[in-house]
Structures are given as C-alpha cells and as structure tokens.
Design a protein around this motif. Structure first.
Motif, short mmCIF file in Angstrom:
data_model
loop_
_atom_site.label_atom_id
_atom_site.label_comp_id
_atom_site.label_asym_id
_atom_site.label_seq_id
_atom_site.Cartn_x
_atom_site.Cartn_y
_atom_site.Cartn_z
N GLN A 26 6.03 -17.27 -37.72
CA GLN A 26 6.29 -18.49 -37.96
C GLN A 26 7.75 -18.89 -38.62
OE1 GLN A 26 2.82 -19.25 -40.57
NE2 GLN A 26 1.81 -20.22 -39.00
N PHE A 27 8.25 -19.88 -38.10
CA PHE A 27 9.42 -20.38 -38.72
C PHE A 27 9.85 -21.79 -38.65
CE2 PHE A 27 9.56 -19.01 -34.40
CZ PHE A 27 10.41 -20.10 -33.82
N ASP A 28 10.68 -22.41 -39.41
CA ASP A 28 11.35 -23.59 -39.13
C ASP A 28 12.53 -23.74 -38.29
OD1 ASP A 28 9.20 -25.05 -40.93
OD2 ASP A 28 10.37 -24.48 -42.77
N ASN A 29 12.52 -24.77 -37.47
CA ASN A 29 13.79 -24.84 -36.49
C ASN A 29 14.06 -26.46 -36.40
OD1 ASN A 29 11.40 -24.85 -34.96
ND2 ASN A 29 12.58 -24.86 -33.13
N ASN A 30 15.56 -26.42 -36.17
CA ASN A 30 15.79 -27.67 -35.98
C ASN A 30 15.52 -28.37 -34.65
OD1 ASN A 30 16.87 -27.54 -38.77
ND2 ASN A 30 18.69 -26.68 -38.12
N ASP A 31 15.67 -27.65 -33.60
CA ASP A 31 15.45 -28.19 -32.45
C ASP A 31 15.07 -27.23 -31.35
OD1 ASP A 31 17.88 -26.94 -30.86
OD2 ASP A 31 19.09 -27.72 -32.19
N GLU A 32 14.48 -27.66 -30.25
CA GLU A 32 13.92 -26.89 -29.10
C GLU A 32 14.83 -26.07 -28.63
OE1 GLU A 32 10.54 -26.76 -28.32
OE2 GLU A 32 10.33 -27.86 -30.04
N SER A 33 15.81 -26.25 -28.74
CA SER A 33 16.84 -25.08 -27.94
C SER A 33 16.76 -23.73 -28.53
CB SER A 33 18.14 -25.72 -27.71
OG SER A 33 18.93 -25.83 -28.96
N GLN A 34 16.58 -23.98 -29.94
CA GLN A 34 16.59 -22.58 -30.78
C GLN A 34 15.44 -21.67 -30.49
OE1 GLN A 34 16.90 -24.79 -34.32
NE2 GLN A 34 18.78 -23.95 -34.88
N LEU A 35 14.17 -22.47 -30.19
CA LEU A 35 13.02 -21.65 -29.69
C LEU A 35 13.02 -20.49 -28.64
CD1 LEU A 35 10.09 -21.48 -30.38
CD2 LEU A 35 9.55 -23.06 -28.76
N VAL A 36 13.95 -21.21 -27.45
CA VAL A 36 14.17 -20.03 -26.52
C VAL A 36 15.24 -18.92 -27.10
CG1 VAL A 36 15.62 -19.83 -24.32
CG2 VAL A 36 14.46 -21.86 -24.62
N ILE A 37 16.18 -19.42 -28.04
CA ILE A 37 16.84 -18.24 -28.63
C ILE A 37 16.19 -17.21 -29.23
CG2 ILE A 37 18.64 -17.95 -30.38
CD1 ILE A 37 20.06 -20.46 -29.35
N VAL A 38 14.99 -17.76 -30.24
CA VAL A 38 14.18 -16.90 -30.87
C VAL A 38 13.37 -16.16 -30.12
CG1 VAL A 38 12.22 -16.95 -32.40
CG2 VAL A 38 14.02 -18.47 -32.95
N LYS A 39 12.82 -16.58 -29.07
CA LYS A 39 12.01 -15.47 -28.10
C LYS A 39 12.75 -14.71 -27.54
CE LYS A 39 8.36 -19.41 -27.14
NZ LYS A 39 7.87 -20.17 -26.13
N GLU A 40 14.00 -14.95 -27.03
CA GLU A 40 14.96 -13.88 -26.47
C GLU A 40 15.26 -12.82 -27.77
OE1 GLU A 40 18.32 -15.82 -25.00
OE2 GLU A 40 17.37 -16.66 -23.23
N LYS A 41 15.60 -13.12 -28.84
CA LYS A 41 15.77 -12.31 -29.93
C LYS A 41 14.44 -11.47 -30.09
CE LYS A 41 18.24 -11.02 -33.63
NZ LYS A 41 19.66 -10.65 -33.46
N LEU A 42 13.31 -12.04 -30.22
CA LEU A 42 12.27 -11.14 -30.53
C LEU A 42 11.85 -10.19 -29.23
CD1 LEU A 42 9.89 -13.86 -31.60
CD2 LEU A 42 10.53 -12.05 -32.96
N SER A 43 12.09 -10.55 -28.14
CA SER A 43 12.07 -9.97 -26.95
C SER A 43 12.68 -8.55 -26.95
CB SER A 43 12.17 -10.74 -25.85
OG SER A 43 11.88 -9.83 -24.47
N LYS A 44 14.17 -8.79 -27.32
CA LYS A 44 15.28 -7.78 -27.33
C LYS A 44 14.85 -6.69 -28.42
CE LYS A 44 18.93 -10.56 -25.24
NZ LYS A 44 20.08 -11.22 -25.47
N MET A 45 14.44 -7.14 -29.50
CA MET A 45 14.06 -6.36 -30.58
C MET A 45 12.58 -5.68 -30.31
SD MET A 45 14.56 -8.51 -34.35
CE MET A 45 13.65 -9.87 -33.94
N GLY A 46 12.03 -5.84 -29.22
CA GLY A 46 10.85 -5.09 -28.76
C GLY A 46 9.45 -6.19 -29.08
N TYR A 47 9.63 -7.22 -29.22
CA TYR A 47 8.49 -8.24 -29.76
C TYR A 47 8.39 -9.17 -28.89
CZ TYR A 47 9.06 -4.81 -33.84
OH TYR A 47 9.17 -4.01 -34.59
#
Length: 88
Positions: free
Chosen positions: A41-62
């Motif tokens: 769970q996290f707070d974000n300012n806009d929807e474009s960050q959601l894509v970045i978060v999902k990519e980062k999680l995937s790259k970390m193995g999650y």
C-alpha cells in the motif's frame, strides 16, 4: 491509498526491499507492506506513478497478482529478500 496484491512476498526482508525500492520513486509516500496478505500500500500523486510502481515491483521479483510470474522473477525475489534481510 493504493493497494496492489503481489506474488513472491515471503517475509520482512522482502518487505524492507520493497519499501526502500518504492520510496525511491518520486511522489510515492507512506509505503506499507502486509506480508500475510501479500499486499503493498502507498500514497501516490497521479495514475502514471502506478505504472512505474508496478514495473519496479516486477523488476524486484514481486509482480502484481495476475502478471506473468516467471521463474526468473521468483529467483529475483529470493535475491531481493536476502538483500532486505541484510540491509535492515
């Protein structure tokens, strides 16, 4: 607050890695990880960050539940987990 259910979340070491990784993204705040529910769970300012978060999680193995959870991503999560346990 945005919630993402993820794969390969095993322990507090994983949680530490995820929190550090997501806090490095500009505009992402109040990162929390629920190991038992396999949720981030996290707070974000806009929807474009959601894509970045999902990519980062995937790259970390999650990857997000429903995304292709390859053997490579599973192996990557073990490395991320170990790093998270060492760097508490």
């Amino acid at each position: 607050m945005t919630t993402i259910q993820i794969e390969n979340l095993k322990c507090g070491g994983c949680a530490n890695t995820i929190i550090k990784g997501l806090q490095s993204i500009s505009g992402i705040d109040n990162v929390e990880v629920n190991v038992d529910a396999s949720e981030v769970q996290f707070d974000n300012n806009d929807e474009s960050q959601l894509v970045i978060v999902k990519e980062k999680l995937s790259k970390m193995g999650y990857p997000e539940v429903g995304e292709d959870n390859t053997v490579f991503k599973q192996a990557k999560s073990f490395v991320s987990c170990a790093i998270g346990r060492i760097s508490k």
